[in-house]
Design a protein around this motif. Structure first.
Motif, PDB file in Angstrom:
ATOM      1  N   LEU A   1       0.828  -1.203   0.000  1.00  0.00           N
ATOM      2  CA  LEU A   1       0.000   0.000   0.000  1.00  0.00           C
ATOM      3  C   LEU A   1       0.864   1.255   0.000  1.00  0.00           C
ATOM      4  O   LEU A   1       0.541   2.252  -0.647  1.00  0.00           O
ATOM      5  CB  LEU A   1      -0.939   0.004   1.216  1.00  0.00           C
ATOM      6  CG  LEU A   1      -2.211  -0.826   1.052  1.00  0.00           C
ATOM      7  CD1 LEU A   1      -2.917  -1.003   2.386  1.00  0.00           C
ATOM      8  CD2 LEU A   1      -3.155  -0.172   0.054  1.00  0.00           C
ATOM      9  N   ASN A   2       1.967   1.211   0.723  1.00  0.00           N
ATOM     10  CA  ASN A   2       2.852   2.367   0.749  1.00  0.00           C
ATOM     11  C   ASN A   2       3.658   2.507  -0.531  1.00  0.00           C
ATOM     12  O   ASN A   2       4.266   3.549  -0.767  1.00  0.00           O
ATOM     13  CB  ASN A   2       3.780   2.286   1.965  1.00  0.00           C
ATOM     14  CG  ASN A   2       3.092   2.767   3.233  1.00  0.00           C
ATOM     15  OD1 ASN A   2       3.105   3.953   3.543  1.00  0.00           O
ATOM     16  ND2 ASN A   2       2.466   1.863   3.960  1.00  0.00           N
ATOM     17  N   LEU A   3       3.646   1.464  -1.340  1.00  0.00           N
ATOM     18  CA  LEU A   3       4.246   1.552  -2.664  1.00  0.00           C
ATOM     19  C   LEU A   3       3.329   2.308  -3.626  1.00  0.00           C
ATOM     20  O   LEU A   3       3.777   2.935  -4.581  1.00  0.00           O
ATOM     21  CB  LEU A   3       4.511   0.142  -3.190  1.00  0.00           C
ATOM     22  CG  LEU A   3       5.146  -0.024  -4.575  1.00  0.00           C
ATOM     23  CD1 LEU A   3       6.545   0.581  -4.595  1.00  0.00           C
ATOM     24  CD2 LEU A   3       5.221  -1.495  -4.939  1.00  0.00           C
ATOM     25  N   PHE A   4       2.020   2.257  -3.338  1.00  0.00           N
ATOM     26  CA  PHE A   4       1.039   2.925  -4.195  1.00  0.00           C
ATOM     27  C   PHE A   4       1.046   4.433  -3.946  1.00  0.00           C
ATOM     28  O   PHE A   4       1.133   4.891  -2.805  1.00  0.00           O
ATOM     29  CB  PHE A   4      -0.383   2.428  -3.905  1.00  0.00           C
ATOM     30  CG  PHE A   4      -0.607   0.954  -4.092  1.00  0.00           C
ATOM     31  CD1 PHE A   4       0.308   0.152  -4.755  1.00  0.00           C
ATOM     32  CD2 PHE A   4      -1.762   0.364  -3.596  1.00  0.00           C
ATOM     33  CE1 PHE A   4       0.084  -1.211  -4.921  1.00  0.00           C
ATOM     34  CE2 PHE A   4      -2.003  -0.990  -3.748  1.00  0.00           C
ATOM     35  CZ  PHE A   4      -1.075  -1.785  -4.410  1.00  0.00           C
ATOM     36  N   ASP A   5       0.890   5.187  -5.013  1.00  0.00           N
ATOM     37  CA  ASP A   5       0.587   6.615  -4.870  1.00  0.00           C
ATOM     38  C   ASP A   5      -0.915   6.811  -4.724  1.00  0.00           C
ATOM     39  O   ASP A   5      -1.375   7.684  -3.982  1.00  0.00           O
ATOM     40  CB  ASP A   5       1.096   7.400  -6.086  1.00  0.00           C
ATOM     41  CG  ASP A   5       2.607   7.402  -6.168  1.00  0.00           C
ATOM     42  OD1 ASP A   5       3.252   7.732  -5.150  1.00  0.00           O
ATOM     43  OD2 ASP A   5       3.151   7.065  -7.238  1.00  0.00           O
ATOM     44  N   VAL A   6      -1.680   5.982  -5.449  1.00  0.00           N
ATOM     45  CA  VAL A   6      -3.141   6.046  -5.410  1.00  0.00           C
ATOM     46  C   VAL A   6      -3.683   4.620  -5.384  1.00  0.00           C
ATOM     47  O   VAL A   6      -3.225   3.768  -6.156  1.00  0.00           O
ATOM     48  CB  VAL A   6      -3.721   6.776  -6.640  1.00  0.00           C
ATOM     49  CG1 VAL A   6      -5.233   6.925  -6.513  1.00  0.00           C
ATOM     50  CG2 VAL A   6      -3.068   8.135  -6.826  1.00  0.00           C
ATOM     51  N   PHE A   7      -4.645   4.380  -4.516  1.00  0.00           N
ATOM     52  CA  PHE A   7      -5.322   3.090  -4.485  1.00  0.00           C
ATOM     53  C   PHE A   7      -6.626   3.213  -5.267  1.00  0.00           C
ATOM     54  O   PHE A   7      -7.379   4.179  -5.091  1.00  0.00           O
ATOM     55  CB  PHE A   7      -5.616   2.676  -3.037  1.00  0.00           C
ATOM     56  CG  PHE A   7      -6.465   1.449  -2.928  1.00  0.00           C
ATOM     57  CD1 PHE A   7      -5.973   0.212  -3.292  1.00  0.00           C
ATOM     58  CD2 PHE A   7      -7.772   1.523  -2.464  1.00  0.00           C
ATOM     59  CE1 PHE A   7      -6.760  -0.928  -3.208  1.00  0.00           C
ATOM     60  CE2 PHE A   7      -8.562   0.398  -2.363  1.00  0.00           C
ATOM     61  CZ  PHE A   7      -8.054  -0.834  -2.741  1.00  0.00           C
ATOM     62  N   LEU A   8      -6.909   2.236  -6.131  1.00  0.00           N
ATOM     63  CA  LEU A   8      -8.111   2.266  -6.957  1.00  0.00           C
ATOM     64  C   LEU A   8      -9.043   1.113  -6.590  1.00  0.00           C
ATOM     65  O   LEU A   8      -8.600  -0.029  -6.458  1.00  0.00           O
ATOM     66  CB  LEU A   8      -7.742   2.149  -8.441  1.00  0.00           C
ATOM     67  CG  LEU A   8      -6.765   3.182  -9.008  1.00  0.00           C
ATOM     68  CD1 LEU A   8      -6.469   2.880 -10.469  1.00  0.00           C
ATOM     69  CD2 LEU A   8      -7.319   4.590  -8.860  1.00  0.00           C
ATOM     70  N   LEU A   9     -10.324   1.420  -6.439  1.00  0.00           N
ATOM     71  CA  LEU A   9     -11.323   0.390  -6.159  1.00  0.00           C
ATOM     72  C   LEU A   9     -12.571   0.660  -7.013  1.00  0.00           C
ATOM     73  O   LEU A   9     -13.513   1.308  -6.566  1.00  0.00           O
ATOM     74  CB  LEU A   9     -11.694   0.368  -4.674  1.00  0.00           C
ATOM     75  CG  LEU A   9     -12.559  -0.827  -4.252  1.00  0.00           C
ATOM     76  CD1 LEU A   9     -11.736  -2.110  -4.221  1.00  0.00           C
ATOM     77  CD2 LEU A   9     -13.182  -0.584  -2.882  1.00  0.00           C
ATOM     78  N   PRO A  10     -12.589   0.141  -8.247  1.00  0.00           N
ATOM     79  CA  PRO A  10     -13.720   0.408  -9.144  1.00  0.00           C
ATOM     80  C   PRO A  10     -14.815  -0.655  -9.059  1.00  0.00           C
ATOM     81  O   PRO A  10     -15.454  -0.968 -10.065  1.00  0.00           O
ATOM     82  CB  PRO A  10     -13.044   0.382 -10.522  1.00  0.00           C
ATOM     83  CG  PRO A  10     -11.999  -0.679 -10.373  1.00  0.00           C
ATOM     84  CD  PRO A  10     -11.514  -0.584  -8.936  1.00  0.00           C
ATOM     85  N   SER A  11     -15.045  -1.196  -7.875  1.00  0.00           N
ATOM     86  CA  SER A  11     -15.972  -2.325  -7.713  1.00  0.00           C
ATOM     87  C   SER A  11     -17.388  -1.989  -8.168  1.00  0.00           C
ATOM     88  O   SER A  11     -17.852  -0.852  -8.044  1.00  0.00           O
ATOM     89  CB  SER A  11     -16.014  -2.768  -6.253  1.00  0.00           C
ATOM     90  OG  SER A  11     -14.749  -3.204  -5.820  1.00  0.00           O
ATOM     91  N   LEU A  12     -18.080  -3.009  -8.667  1.00  0.00           N
ATOM     92  CA  LEU A  12     -19.475  -2.858  -9.079  1.00  0.00           C
ATOM     93  C   LEU A  12     -20.389  -2.753  -7.866  1.00  0.00           C
ATOM     94  O   LEU A  12     -21.434  -2.127  -7.914  1.00  0.00           O
ATOM     95  CB  LEU A  12     -19.883  -4.042  -9.955  1.00  0.00           C
ATOM     96  CG  LEU A  12     -19.051  -4.226 -11.226  1.00  0.00           C
ATOM     97  CD1 LEU A  12     -19.509  -5.465 -11.986  1.00  0.00           C
ATOM     98  CD2 LEU A  12     -19.150  -2.988 -12.116  1.00  0.00           C
TER      99      LEU A  12
END
Length: 363
Positions: free
Chosen positions: A264-275
């Motif tokens: 998670l700390n590697l991510f700049d942005v977390f994406l969650l496009p769940s339906l």
């Protein structure tokens, strides 16, 4: 003598519900409470850790495979042969009707239904009010991970909320040096914006949206990289999609991982496009790590803990996602503020596990 609690999930694969259950099992006082579990399939996820903590794992065929009557008989046998159990705690949806009824037949006085989702398949949905009635008839306590999931499964009936709590210290103690080392090992350019997703490769998680989003970001000359963490039945399809769009050099498939705080700390942005979602644990984890999250507006707004890290976007407007990503700027987050919010809202496992102990004590 410790109280024995019998949980029921589909499998112990590394998914959101299972991760939540394991967070509670790791932190509950195991001198006073021990968990056993009924699953409907083997996996390489949490099974070994569950057993190492002292729990027994029982394998039963699915209700669909053997029918309700045989299932009730076999579930009752598990209780009679391995109990006594202080509580039966079902994490399934409509299947809880049969699980709780079997527990009632076996004389278990504390029978818990726990809602984790806001949707079931079309066929089952037709009979929603019937299985709602029988769940409420056979449960002694209705639990939910959040308001939306509770309303879906229980309607207007009274229910309690048990947060999808986590061990926040794991996210506080994360080493930035380790994350930089991981980034370098993946050969991610230092100036690339890292977009990340953690979740099973299933339809509801909407991975194909992520791949199309990445393609369009690159076409607009945005310097972005996508990291996908997890496994599941649609992984091959997604890999094929990546190959067809010639995005292989921009997408990293990380598989199942045990180092989620570092990722998670590697991510700049977390994406969650769940339906759709109930109350995804990973959104709690991303906020604990201080990572900004772009989340589908189909996900319950209650996942936003008020730290200023969650933005909801329409799932049918990819241009809006591209715009936000293109304008993204990193910001410093006060770790003390995060810690205070998690404690006050019972998302710190050390506080919320006490609530679960009260539940198992029948209080």
């Amino acid at each position: 003598m410790s109280k024995r609690i019998l949980h029921v999930v589909g499998t112990l694969e590394k998914g959101g519900i299972q991760a939540n259950l394991m967070n509670y099992y790791r932190n509950i006082n195991r001198s006073n409470y021990q968990f056993d579990i009924v699953v409907h399939g083997k996996s390489d996820g949490f099974e070994e850790e569950f057993k190492a903590l002292g729990g027994k794992v029982f394998y039963l065929p699915t209700i669909k495979k053997i029918g309700p009557i045989k299932y009730i008989q076999q579930f009752t046998n598990v209780i009679n042969q391995n109990g006594p159990y202080a509580a039966v705690h079902s994490h399934l949806m409509y299947q809880s009707v049969f699980i709780l009824y079997a527990a009632k037949l076996a004389g278990v006085n504390n029978r818990i239904s726990h809602s984790h989702s806001t949707r079931v398949s079309g066929f089952i949905k037709r009979f929603k009010y019937i299985w709602q009635y029988f769940i409420k008839t056979n449960a002694t306590l209705l639990l939910s991970c959040g308001e939306k999931a509770g309303e879906f499964l229980y309607g207007k009936s009274k229910y309690s909320i048990l947060p999808n709590a986590i061990d926040i210290e794991k996210f506080e103690k994360n080493s930035s040096e380790k994350c930089i080392e991981m980034r370098n090992s993946l050969n991610i350019p230092s100036n690339s914006l890292v977009l990340g997703h953690i979740g099973r490769f299933t339809t509801v998680k909407n991975h194909h949206f992520l791949i199309d989003l990445l393609k369009q970001c690159i076409e607009k000359d945005l310097n972005v990289t996508l990291i996908l963490v997890g496994d599941g039945p649609l992984k091959y399809e997604v890999e094929k999609h990546v190959s067809e769009l010639k995005l292989t050099n921009s997408v990293y498939f990380m598989g199942l991982r045990d180092d989620i705080p570092c990722l998670l700390n590697l991510f700049d942005v977390f994406l969650l496009p769940s339906l759709y979602e109930g109350f995804p644990v990973v959104t709690v984890e991303s906020q604990a790590a201080g990572v900004p999250a772009l989340v589908s507006d189909s996900v319950s707004k209650e996942i936003d803990l008020g730290i200023g890290l969650v933005e909801f976007l329409p799932i049918n407007e990819v241009e809006k996602w591209i715009e936000v990503i293109g304008n993204f700027q990193k910001k410093d987050i006060d770790r003390n503020e995060i810690k205070a919010v998690f404690k006050s809202r019972m998302f710190d496992i050390r506080a919320s596990v006490k609530q679960l102990e009260f539940i198992y004590d029948g209080e």
